[in-house]
Design a protein around this motif. Structure first.
Motif, mmCIF file in Angstrom:
data_model
loop_
_atom_site.group_PDB
_atom_site.id
_atom_site.type_symbol
_atom_site.label_atom_id
_atom_site.label_comp_id
_atom_site.label_asym_id
_atom_site.label_seq_id
_atom_site.Cartn_x
_atom_site.Cartn_y
_atom_site.Cartn_z
ATOM 1 N N LYS B 146 42.197 -31.576 -58.847
ATOM 2 C CA LYS B 146 42.277 -32.013 -60.369
ATOM 3 C C LYS B 146 41.096 -33.264 -60.334
ATOM 4 C CE LYS B 146 44.529 -32.304 -63.967
ATOM 5 N NZ LYS B 146 44.251 -31.308 -64.865
ATOM 6 N N LYS B 147 40.972 -33.966 -59.251
ATOM 7 C CA LYS B 147 39.881 -34.819 -59.145
ATOM 8 C C LYS B 147 38.400 -34.162 -59.217
ATOM 9 C CE LYS B 147 37.722 -37.379 -55.626
ATOM 10 N NZ LYS B 147 37.643 -38.892 -55.829
ATOM 11 N N MET B 148 38.295 -32.856 -58.879
ATOM 12 C CA MET B 148 37.080 -32.355 -58.878
ATOM 13 C C MET B 148 37.001 -31.345 -60.130
ATOM 14 S SD MET B 148 36.472 -30.696 -55.028
ATOM 15 C CE MET B 148 37.382 -29.185 -55.227
ATOM 16 N N GLY B 149 38.007 -31.445 -61.035
ATOM 17 C CA GLY B 149 37.705 -31.088 -62.423
ATOM 18 C C GLY B 149 38.258 -29.361 -62.417
ATOM 19 N N VAL B 150 38.933 -28.881 -61.214
ATOM 20 C CA VAL B 150 39.264 -27.686 -61.128
ATOM 21 C C VAL B 150 40.375 -27.482 -62.315
ATOM 22 C CG1 VAL B 150 40.604 -25.728 -59.822
ATOM 23 C CG2 VAL B 150 38.499 -27.231 -59.017
ATOM 24 N N THR B 151 40.155 -25.998 -62.833
ATOM 25 C CA THR B 151 41.377 -25.753 -64.004
ATOM 26 C C THR B 151 41.852 -24.334 -63.810
ATOM 27 O OG1 THR B 151 39.618 -24.718 -65.326
ATOM 28 C CG2 THR B 151 40.058 -27.004 -65.798
ATOM 29 N N VAL B 152 41.195 -23.681 -62.955
ATOM 30 C CA VAL B 152 41.879 -22.360 -62.514
ATOM 31 C C VAL B 152 42.059 -22.284 -60.799
ATOM 32 C CG1 VAL B 152 41.640 -19.737 -62.384
ATOM 33 C CG2 VAL B 152 40.952 -21.185 -64.524
ATOM 34 N N ILE B 153 43.238 -22.068 -60.335
ATOM 35 C CA ILE B 153 43.340 -21.750 -58.818
ATOM 36 C C ILE B 153 43.369 -20.091 -58.765
ATOM 37 C CG2 ILE B 153 44.685 -21.965 -56.873
ATOM 38 C CD1 ILE B 153 44.453 -24.707 -57.996
ATOM 39 N N TYR B 154 42.227 -19.513 -58.359
ATOM 40 C CA TYR B 154 42.361 -18.303 -58.126
ATOM 41 C C TYR B 154 42.441 -17.997 -56.540
ATOM 42 C CZ TYR B 154 39.756 -14.039 -56.503
ATOM 43 O OH TYR B 154 39.581 -12.957 -55.605
ATOM 44 N N MET B 155 43.490 -17.064 -56.372
ATOM 45 C CA MET B 155 43.975 -16.912 -54.971
ATOM 46 C C MET B 155 43.631 -15.577 -54.376
ATOM 47 S SD MET B 155 47.675 -18.489 -55.106
ATOM 48 C CE MET B 155 48.217 -17.609 -56.628
ATOM 49 N N LEU B 156 42.995 -15.684 -53.137
ATOM 50 C CA LEU B 156 42.754 -14.179 -52.417
ATOM 51 C C LEU B 156 44.302 -13.781 -52.096
ATOM 52 C CD1 LEU B 156 40.043 -14.866 -50.171
ATOM 53 C CD2 LEU B 156 39.872 -14.859 -52.397
ATOM 54 N N PRO B 157 44.403 -12.375 -52.147
ATOM 55 C CA PRO B 157 45.506 -11.802 -52.095
ATOM 56 C C PRO B 157 46.797 -12.558 -51.175
ATOM 57 C CG PRO B 157 44.067 -10.062 -51.506
ATOM 58 C CD PRO B 157 43.191 -11.503 -51.256
ATOM 59 N N ILE B 158 47.872 -12.343 -51.720
ATOM 60 C CA ILE B 158 49.136 -13.253 -51.412
ATOM 61 C C ILE B 158 50.122 -12.250 -51.220
ATOM 62 C CG2 ILE B 158 48.568 -15.516 -52.270
ATOM 63 C CD1 ILE B 158 50.523 -14.550 -54.752
ATOM 64 N N SER B 159 49.997 -10.874 -51.015
ATOM 65 C CA SER B 159 50.857 -9.934 -50.738
ATOM 66 C C SER B 159 51.015 -9.456 -49.298
ATOM 67 C CB SER B 159 50.431 -8.514 -51.474
ATOM 68 O OG SER B 159 50.116 -8.774 -52.935
ATOM 69 N N LYS B 160 52.103 -8.792 -49.035
ATOM 70 C CA LYS B 160 52.513 -8.442 -47.667
ATOM 71 C C LYS B 160 51.345 -7.636 -47.313
ATOM 72 C CE LYS B 160 56.073 -6.067 -45.181
ATOM 73 N NZ LYS B 160 57.248 -5.184 -45.249
ATOM 74 N N PHE B 161 50.791 -7.941 -46.060
ATOM 75 C CA PHE B 161 49.818 -6.983 -45.649
ATOM 76 C C PHE B 161 50.326 -6.158 -44.089
ATOM 77 C CE2 PHE B 161 48.394 -9.868 -42.857
ATOM 78 C CZ PHE B 161 48.564 -11.225 -43.186
ATOM 79 N N SER B 162 49.691 -5.090 -43.896
ATOM 80 C CA SER B 162 49.974 -4.630 -42.566
ATOM 81 C C SER B 162 49.430 -5.300 -41.738
ATOM 82 C CB SER B 162 49.341 -3.131 -42.490
ATOM 83 O OG SER B 162 49.530 -2.565 -41.348
ATOM 84 N N LEU B 163 50.286 -5.233 -40.430
ATOM 85 C CA LEU B 163 49.796 -5.966 -39.311
ATOM 86 C C LEU B 163 49.409 -4.847 -38.161
ATOM 87 C CD1 LEU B 163 52.793 -8.552 -39.019
ATOM 88 C CD2 LEU B 163 50.371 -8.719 -39.649
ATOM 89 N N LYS B 164 49.526 -3.502 -38.445
ATOM 90 C CA LYS B 164 48.967 -2.344 -37.659
ATOM 91 C C LYS B 164 47.648 -2.602 -37.327
ATOM 92 C CE LYS B 164 48.916 2.230 -36.764
ATOM 93 N NZ LYS B 164 49.542 2.668 -35.370
ATOM 94 N N ASP B 165 47.199 -2.651 -36.070
ATOM 95 C CA ASP B 165 45.905 -2.712 -35.556
ATOM 96 C C ASP B 165 45.305 -3.819 -36.192
ATOM 97 O OD1 ASP B 165 46.460 -0.454 -34.070
ATOM 98 O OD2 ASP B 165 45.580 0.858 -35.758
ATOM 99 N N LYS B 166 46.021 -4.885 -36.418
ATOM 100 C CA LYS B 166 45.458 -6.066 -37.058
ATOM 101 C C LYS B 166 44.043 -6.724 -36.727
ATOM 102 C CE LYS B 166 47.784 -10.224 -35.922
ATOM 103 N NZ LYS B 166 48.660 -9.686 -34.628
ATOM 104 N N LYS B 167 43.196 -6.962 -37.710
ATOM 105 C CA LYS B 167 41.888 -7.681 -37.258
ATOM 106 C C LYS B 167 42.236 -9.129 -36.987
ATOM 107 C CE LYS B 167 38.695 -4.895 -40.237
ATOM 108 N NZ LYS B 167 38.016 -4.804 -41.292
ATOM 109 N N GLY B 168 41.707 -9.640 -36.017
ATOM 110 C CA GLY B 168 41.833 -11.279 -35.964
ATOM 111 C C GLY B 168 43.397 -11.684 -35.475
ATOM 112 N N ASP B 169 43.735 -12.889 -35.463
ATOM 113 C CA ASP B 169 44.935 -13.427 -34.977
ATOM 114 C C ASP B 169 46.069 -12.923 -36.070
ATOM 115 O OD1 ASP B 169 43.275 -14.818 -33.373
ATOM 116 O OD2 ASP B 169 43.428 -16.602 -34.662
ATOM 117 N N LEU B 170 45.688 -12.828 -37.240
ATOM 118 C CA LEU B 170 46.485 -12.843 -38.192
ATOM 119 C C LEU B 170 46.565 -11.582 -39.184
ATOM 120 C CD1 LEU B 170 46.569 -16.390 -39.723
ATOM 121 C CD2 LEU B 170 48.033 -15.560 -38.171
ATOM 122 N N GLY B 171 45.349 -10.806 -39.211
ATOM 123 C CA GLY B 171 45.105 -9.783 -39.882
ATOM 124 C C GLY B 171 44.577 -10.099 -41.461
ATOM 125 N N SER B 172 44.180 -8.857 -42.001
ATOM 126 C CA SER B 172 43.670 -9.186 -43.262
ATOM 127 C C SER B 172 44.364 -9.098 -44.432
ATOM 128 C CB SER B 172 42.395 -8.496 -43.487
ATOM 129 O OG SER B 172 42.139 -8.215 -44.843
#
Lengths: 694, 694
Positions: B146-172
């Protein structure tokens, strides 16, 4: 057999442990005892997140009590507890100090840590716990000290001190207000009311003894806080001036005498002819009790006694000042001198206009070793003589350093020393004597060693002072500290040469002839900030830390301070000492015997090279020579060809190769750099120390 | 009126608050809401020690709910909740995006913090709490945004994702396995079981709406995780290969066609004549249900369905790959394409040897916008069309970005957009369209804006690309993001020019004609590590942090990651934006109106100078011109004499002095550097932006 106080402490920690989840950290250096890895998390900041009750309980249980031997009581001095046989020949009681490695610590600082990581050393942290040091917290440092080979814990004053006009956040422990009480701030929080402070100190001493370490304290019989617990019953033990004239109080200046002059008798006539001296001694008043006994009895039990005296009598205790004539130091406003005699010094009385005047502080009444009255203040002397025995009885300490012992009446000093040795014939005394020329006096007085001037000599490598100090101290009748820094001086790590210098000297000091290795708390982790700026300080010495450091400008002697235990090079010196202590142990007899020592000289008359050799007789004449070769220059490497012909003939050693046991710069290896039988071919990196056995 | 979910959340925090003492920290940046100073301790590390229950309760109660207006429901989109009147002219539903400032966030990362300071982002910290992000934790970022004047929060995917052969610690989070379920890792700990994850997201959207901020999500209708919840009922929606041949699966290479070629029809005959293409399409198999319905029905309800299919059918879902011919990227092993049509593309069917073969993935079946079957997979389409409405119904979101929308059948895309706007006529759609040449297609498809190529243009100041991008984007039929970085690209702070570049572009982007200011989470604190290395990456881009940084080599898109919120320059951009948002607000109408814009050119044809002017008609013709003058060169200052004659005549402004409203390099002051009426005399420091009103 009675339960140890340390066992009671362990029990208290177990009882007090609660269900709170503690996010509480300690430096990882405090875990040199293999604390159960499942019980802590290591942070990126080189700290361990632990449950404090469990952590301190574990060091007691797993590291200390597990080494307890049956049939040893541990609550007397180590010599008494273990019924040590005192050598009959060439041994003065307390001479164990000669074979010791001493660690100097100020408990409140050495074991201080910002456990909740609030960024400040809290009086009450997020768990309402104080974060300054305590004897209980100090237990966690013992495994580290043990690793470093330390055998004596020497503590800066732990007595109750005055908070009146205190310097810094906390005040100086040298302003003792009651020498028989312990500084109440050292009480630990974790034990709550299950232990008293005295019991905690007792437990600490027991712990040291179990670990084969001795405990020494610092006693201060010559000065006392201006506000102290003795005034009430003994106003006549102190010097008084008018409170309303307090602001005019200054050290008298004597025309015609040079700066900082020792007040020998030859000067005293001149002193007593000085106008400024009379201005000064005229300020002194009789003590309040003598002035008005009835009024005194009315107020003596009041709570703020000093204030009452000021209000009712217009009197204040006069501050102490330097014992040298024309020393530029201002009065030491927090402390005063005890009045050692009831009359004026017989040596200078004749110079005084009249003896019908109140007692006063002047160079002669300060220097009670040189100037004596005829009526000793016996009650006071008895009190001072009993300081050490009181600590012996209650805590089983092993030795003491006497602060300003050189300014005590020699009779009193003799009483202090002999009384302590009556209780414990192996009790050690260290003289606060910085001048090596006084070593003989100290020896005659009954001391086991003096402090000496290592801290000013060793860092001055390029002036040749390191070399002179290490090579020449051998001739003194008493050992002195092999050290490059003390709590009063600049830190080695902030001197020219910094960490390189620091490492080189810490190694070298383990092998100095007639030297007792001395490590100033913090030195082992390259601490840069001095604890005090009393001696040999340079301009802005108190600003040795980066400006954004939370302890910038803080001095441990007065302020809340924690050492930089988590810095990235923290393990270097401890790991090194862990190796060196084994070499030292193997050669301890020779290291502490002048006759086994032979200096090694470089070919080029280098002022910065130090060569030490120790040898012993063995059947095979092999493996009987230890060489310590150091390049004191912290900036440049050097190639040298020292001659060992004399050493060959003294030791009968004829080996053409040996072992490099240790180097500050490389790992152990075979040593083959012998050009011909009698000449070594040595390369030493900048500040390198090599230890070689042949 | 019904209780807000946010109120229920507040209540849950209050109920769950316990008596434990929490040594729990959050970055001080998270306290832009004047949290009660008595309730926290500020650490040296720029963190605040807080009670988490109280801290998050306070931001909800004191900062958010206090701004709640009566009679507004907040649980529909902001436009619906506030019954916004939609302009009739020159406005497409969702066009509010043109006046917005967008903050792109990946919830699990942006609100992650090592609260117990263990050094690691724990799955369970010392209090058993996860330290990765959640919607509840993200609430504490809202005051900063709010301080920075932001008026839209745009979120990268928040859906359930697959952990099969996941990349990194958490998966994409781009490997969506169920688009209607939320990623269960986003569930907050503090609310325990008093709130469901869906309720927490709902509360978050309400909070944004109360603060006049809109919420947009990222939907992924073209690809899906190879392991997903749809297989069970719809094996025919996917492409299958033999599991035993999986290791041989690779992207076919077509001889005679250049690298990374768009698969337009002209190439497809050649494609279908390629031996390697037949090797590839011969690998595909019919789906397991079609192969053996009886066996399928036996296993379809088993727990590890993929494993069962592999065991019983020797089948696996085929991985997706690039939609360009001869792109060197290997297959995207974690995702696959949906089978959009039941038959082969009518445009290329004639090139195929026989249609009697299992469906396969190839450039034409991927590019469903260019190649269409005659039998759309209607059931699948309905499902995809319902993604957005489902989020609208349940959470009241305000808009969505469509991932790979350009590879969807245009009919399907049209359905997705129109269906969402049926529910909310002011719903916004952003096209994942990086090529500005496709802006018209995006406009025709119903989008409100495209992403564009700011991230590759803006940092290339010296090639003149920043200037071209800022000055020329004005002519596009749709706005695009005014941005220098995204979650797929290198960080500005790690580009040539570093923090200077970063600051300069962040300011400039607030004023770009036809640009929608876009801030990539972390950009505001000069984060150097990219979140992903998908686009425009340089060699070793993933090693942009110092080696000893705990997040060295970690990518937020796959790994546990926390931003360097506590760095010493963290407040610079937020403080700057706090000032700029006021200027922007005042000039918002002109900033978003092409007709009010006039470029300002430098005298020397500099490629690195950017001059923007906005003007309005006022009665007095004073204070009606806003100048934004930037020196894109982050290394050297520049003196320029821009001509403003045309601007004078367009704006009727005749002022001879004005105000320097803002500069990245100095404070506000009077502006008098006008040589003659029509020429400015400008000094711009390295990377300086000056904002002047006349």
């Amino acid at each position: 057999m009675e339960t140890l106080m340390l066992e009671k402490l362990l029990e208290s920690l177990k009882v007090n442990k609660d269900t709170q989840i503690y996010n509480y950290t300690v430096p990882d250096l405090w875990n040199c005892f293999d604390y159960d890895i499942a019980k802590f998390t290591k942070t990126q900041t080189n700290e361990l997140m632990v449950n404090p009750y469990d952590f301190f309980a574990s060091v007691i249980n797993d590291f200390i009590l597990s080494k307890k031997k049956g049939g040893v009581s541990y609550n007397h001095s180590l010599s008494k507890s273990t019924n040590k046989r005192i050598p009959k020949k060439n041994y003065r009681g307390g001479d164990w100090i000669k074979q010791s490695i001493v660690y100097s610590t100020m408990i409140r600082t050495s074991s201080a840590w910002d456990n909740d990581r609030s960024g400040l050393l809290d009086k009450e942290n997020i768990y309402k716990m104080p974060e300054t040091g305590s004897f209980v917290r100090m237990l966690a440092m013992l495994p580290l000290l043990k690793k470093m080979g330390v055998t004596v814990i020497y503590m800066l004053p732990i007595s109750k001190f005055s908070l009146k006009d205190k310097k810094g956040d906390l005040g100086s422990p040298y302003g003792v207000s009651n020498f028989n009480e312990l500084d109440p701030n050292l009480k630990d929080y974790l034990t709550k009311d299950l232990m008293t402070l005295e019991e905690e100190f007792k437990a600490f001493v027991e712990a040291c003894h179990i670990l084969d370490m001795r405990v020494m304290i610092d006693i201060i019989p010559r000065t006392n806080a201006v506000e102290n617990d003795l005034i009430k019953n003994h106003p006549d033990w102190f010097y008084w001036i008018k409170a309303s004239e307090y602001d005019k109080y200054k050290v008298p200046y004597v025309e015609g005498i040079g700066d900082t002059t020792l007040p020998t008798l030859e000067y005293m006539e001149k002193v007593y002819k000085s106008e400024d001296v009379y201005r000064h001694i005229n300020m002194f008043q009789y003590n309040p009790k003598k002035q008005d006994k009835v009024l005194w009895n009315k107020i003596k039990n009041k709570k703020n006694l000093s204030e009452e005296i000021q209000k009712k009598f217009d009197l204040r205790i006069a501050p102490a000042f330097s014992d040298h004539i024309n020393d530029s130091q201002p009065p030491w406003t927090d402390v005063t001198f005890f009045r050692m005699y009831e009359d004026f010094p017989k040596e200078t009385k004749e110079f005084l206009d009249t003896t019908d005047r109140p007692p006063f502080i002047l160079f002669d009444t300060i220097k009670s070793n040189m100037y004596h009255g005829e009526k000793p203040n016996i009650k006071l002397w008895e009190k001072l003589v009993d300081i050490v025995p009181s600590y012996q009885r209650r805590f089983g300490i092993d030795g003491a350093r006497i602060d300003m012992g050189h300014a005590l009446p020699s009779k009193l000093l003799e009483m202090i020393i002999s009384k302590a040795r009556e209780n414990d014939e192996d009790f050690c005394f260290i003289a606060e004597e910085l001048q090596v020329s006084n070593a003989q006096f100290a020896f005659d007085a009954g001391y086991n060693m003096i402090i000496g001037n290592g801290f000013t000599m060793e860092p001055r490598v390029f002036e040749g002072k390191l070399q002179r100090f290490i090579m020449n101290s051998n001739t003194l009748p008493l050992p002195l500290f092999a050290c490059g820094e003390t709590h009063d001086t600049p830190r080695l790590a902030s001197r020219e040469g910094n960490e390189v210098l620091s490492k080189m000297l810490t190694v070298l000091n383990m092998f100095m002839p007639n030297g007792v290795p001395f490590i100033n708390s913090g030195q082992e982790i390259f601490e840069r900030q001095p604890m005090n700026i009393g001696l040999d300080s340079r301009e802005n010495e108190e600003f040795s830390l980066p400006e954004n450091d939370p302890y910038y400008g803080k001095l441990a002697l007065f302020d809340k301070y924690q050492f930089h235990y988590t810095n990235n090079r923290r393990w270097e010196i401890p790991d090194m000492l862990d190796t060196l202590k084994r070499i030292r142990k193997k050669w301890l007899k020779e290291l502490t015997n002048n006759k086994s020592f032979e200096p090694i000289h470089s070919d080029g008359n280098s002022q910065t090279f130090i060569g030490l050799a120790y040898y012993k007789k063995t059947k095979t004449n092999k493996n009987n020579v230890l060489l310590i070769l150091a390049n004191g220059n912290p900036y440049h490497e050097v190639y040298l060809k020292p001659n060992i012909e004399l050493l060959r003939s003294l030791s009968y050693n004829g080996e053409e190769s040996g072992k490099l046991l240790f180097s500050t710069h490389e790992g152990p290896r075979a040593f083959t750099q012998i050009i011909n039988h009698n000449t070594l071919d040595i390369h030493l990196g900048a500040g390198e120390v090599k230890i070689i056995s042949l």
